[in-house]
Design an enzyme around this catalytic site. Sequence first.
Site, PDB file in Angstrom:
ATOM      1  N   HIS A   4       0.827  -1.205   0.000  1.00  0.00           N
ATOM      2  CA  HIS A   4       0.000   0.000   0.000  1.00  0.00           C
ATOM      3  C   HIS A   4       0.858   1.251   0.000  1.00  0.00           C
ATOM      4  O   HIS A   4       0.502   2.265  -0.575  1.00  0.00           O
ATOM      5  CB  HIS A   4      -0.945   0.004   1.204  1.00  0.00           C
ATOM      6  CG  HIS A   4      -2.119  -0.889   0.996  1.00  0.00           C
ATOM      7  ND1 HIS A   4      -2.999  -0.707  -0.040  1.00  0.00           N
ATOM      8  CD2 HIS A   4      -2.544  -1.971   1.661  1.00  0.00           C
ATOM      9  CE1 HIS A   4      -3.924  -1.637   0.010  1.00  0.00           C
ATOM     10  NE2 HIS A   4      -3.677  -2.430   1.029  1.00  0.00           N
ATOM     11  N   GLU A  31     -11.204  -3.883 -34.115  1.00  0.00           N
ATOM     12  CA  GLU A  31      -9.785  -4.255 -34.128  1.00  0.00           C
ATOM     13  C   GLU A  31      -9.497  -5.341 -35.148  1.00  0.00           C
ATOM     14  O   GLU A  31      -8.412  -5.923 -35.164  1.00  0.00           O
ATOM     15  CB  GLU A  31      -9.318  -4.670 -32.722  1.00  0.00           C
ATOM     16  CG  GLU A  31     -10.160  -5.721 -32.041  1.00  0.00           C
ATOM     17  CD  GLU A  31      -9.743  -5.985 -30.591  1.00  0.00           C
ATOM     18  OE1 GLU A  31      -8.644  -5.604 -30.177  1.00  0.00           O
ATOM     19  OE2 GLU A  31     -10.552  -6.597 -29.878  1.00  0.00           O
ATOM     20  N   ASP A  80      -4.359  -4.453 -32.138  1.00  0.00           N
ATOM     21  CA  ASP A  80      -4.732  -5.634 -32.918  1.00  0.00           C
ATOM     22  C   ASP A  80      -5.070  -5.257 -34.357  1.00  0.00           C
ATOM     23  O   ASP A  80      -4.777  -6.016 -35.281  1.00  0.00           O
ATOM     24  CB  ASP A  80      -5.918  -6.356 -32.263  1.00  0.00           C
ATOM     25  CG  ASP A  80      -5.448  -7.266 -31.136  1.00  0.00           C
ATOM     26  OD1 ASP A  80      -4.420  -7.949 -31.341  1.00  0.00           O
ATOM     27  OD2 ASP A  80      -6.074  -7.286 -30.070  1.00  0.00           O
ATOM     28  N   CYS A 103      -8.704   3.295 -28.522  1.00  0.00           N
ATOM     29  CA  CYS A 103      -8.147   2.901 -27.225  1.00  0.00           C
ATOM     30  C   CYS A 103      -6.840   2.135 -27.356  1.00  0.00           C
ATOM     31  O   CYS A 103      -6.239   1.761 -26.363  1.00  0.00           O
ATOM     32  CB  CYS A 103      -9.161   2.097 -26.410  1.00  0.00           C
ATOM     33  SG  CYS A 103      -9.585   0.522 -27.146  1.00  0.00           S
TER      34      CYS A 103
HETATM   35  C1  PEP Z   1      -5.987  -3.143 -29.034  1.00  0.00           C
HETATM   36  O1  PEP Z   1      -5.948  -4.243 -29.597  1.00  0.00           O
HETATM   37  O2  PEP Z   1      -5.644  -2.081 -29.591  1.00  0.00           O
HETATM   38  C2  PEP Z   1      -6.439  -3.041 -27.651  1.00  0.00           C
HETATM   39  C3  PEP Z   1      -6.650  -1.870 -27.080  1.00  0.00           C
HETATM   40  O3  PEP Z   1      -6.599  -4.180 -26.941  1.00  0.00           O
HETATM   41  P1  PEP Z   1      -5.416  -5.092 -26.367  1.00  0.00           P
HETATM   42  O4  PEP Z   1      -4.135  -4.327 -26.548  1.00  0.00           O
HETATM   43  O5  PEP Z   1      -5.759  -5.350 -24.965  1.00  0.00           O
HETATM   44  O6  PEP Z   1      -5.505  -6.291 -27.243  1.00  0.00           O
HETATM   45 MG    MG Z   2      -7.015  -5.961 -28.789  1.00  0.00          MG
END
Ligand code: PEP
Ligand code: MG
Length: 549
Positions: A188, A429, A453, A500
Amino acid sequence: MLVGNGKSIVNGIAIGKIKIYKEPERIINENTIDDPAAEVARYEAAVEKAIAQQNVLYEKAVKDAGKDIAEVFLVHAMMLEDDDLNDSVKEIITGQKRSAEYATQKGYANYAQMFADMDDPYMKARAADIIDIQGMVLDNLLGLDSASMQGTEPSILVADDFAPSQTVKLDKSLLLGMICREGSSNSHTAILARSMNIPALMQCKEVDDSWDGKDAIIDGKNGCVYIEPDADLRKVLTARHEEDLKKEALLQELKGKPSTTIDGYEVHVYANIGGPSDVGAVNQNDAEGVGLFRSEFVYLNSKEEPTEEEQFVAYKRVLESLAPKLVIIRTCDIGADKTIDYMNLDKEENPALGYRAVRICLTRKPFFKKQLRALLRASAYGHLGIMFPMIISVREVRECKEIMEECRQELIKEGYKIADNIQIGIMVETPAAVLCADELAEEVDFFSLGTNDLTQYTCAIDRQNAKLEPFSDTHHPAVLRAIKMTIEAGHRHGTWVGICGELGADTTLTETFLRYGVDELSVNPKSVLPLRKAIRSLDLSKPATVIGK
Ligand code: PEP
Ligand code: MG
């Protein structure tokens, strides 16, 4: 010059004098006593005071480090109310006719040992919490004030270990850095240091009392501390420190400001997280929400498949701590590089193209339903988005939604409250999802481009294979075109589109993404403010200066 090495918690540099942080000397009366009832009353008063102190620490930690991290003090308050613990202390007072201090020392030590002997690493780590509350009760009994141990000058504090309550009580304006001889990087104290952004070294075995009062520099990047550094090294590290401070100050100024370009285009900047322990970082870096909570870490951090209840608790903690911000939780994305023993997944020739993510969920319905039920139950505690990974077809999205509906009906019958503002989305993706984006957009509220991906599948480059680095181009025009196509398709159907994957944090592409019309960028918490800075320096009314337009 002496050098100490340890596990670095924060990348930064701390420059200052060392102060050895020592517990106040607690002198315990070991003699027998005459009035056990009076000692029990003293003990009860000390515990009551310690509970009130935990609540004060909780409020302080919420401000310094976030609600989630602060929760340790609520747990401490609960431990202080534990009947077994309190009965065992009172038993020593009355049975052995000993002072409240003596009984506290013995009773809590036995209890801590019981936790230390457990196999589960989480339970084992709770021994330190018992010792922490023992210290507070003892200080209350002995009238000691550990707050004064920090001194009045800014310093780098050095100790064998810091208890969470000690860390929170420290005056941050006087705290330059921390060094512990013990302490794990997941303790912690480490979590608190990380969320307060204080350079800290754990497990620095060279720690020595003779360091007291000496000049020192913690170099978090290299995981070391220099005691009485020579002039050249001091010059280099001081320059780096000043540079860091300047950058940090600039970024801090951006907190609370919108991520809007000079010409008024606003894009939401969210954070990517792996679990409840990242909530502090979301707040510290002023992310507007969570664009990707990789829920598979809840599974990866568990020895057995987490129960619906365990998942519910994890999701609820994040949603509740961040409410009313939107938190997008991606359903379990196991498979490929993320394997788990208890899932009993077969070894495959092409795991990245194999049985993973939503493909597992749709064929292991009870497993999927457990997570969806936990998510729907947690939705009542904040603003939830649910996102399905590795989608390649409309059929898959509809199946996911049908199973979710089945869960919703069951939960309503069972009397659970479920939010009515849950957003549903998919990860885009795969090239298939990009090419079917118009049809997919009809099914969901949002798309989130998983560029990690998407790049691997578009370019046929295994993201795990280091040998392919020379062939890999993170700005490949095919990937950029796929992103543009997805954003346009989403917008044709009123579906908002975010990114993301790691590319979202690549500020050399921010202008490109904004010109494509992206609505949201979700990045690791540390990249939130640098990205906001990049966005706020753009003027899209001027001619494009970048690739991909
Ligand atoms: C991605 O594929 O861009 C993604 C955000 O997922 P991960 O990296 O967890 O596969
Ligand atoms: Mg991914």
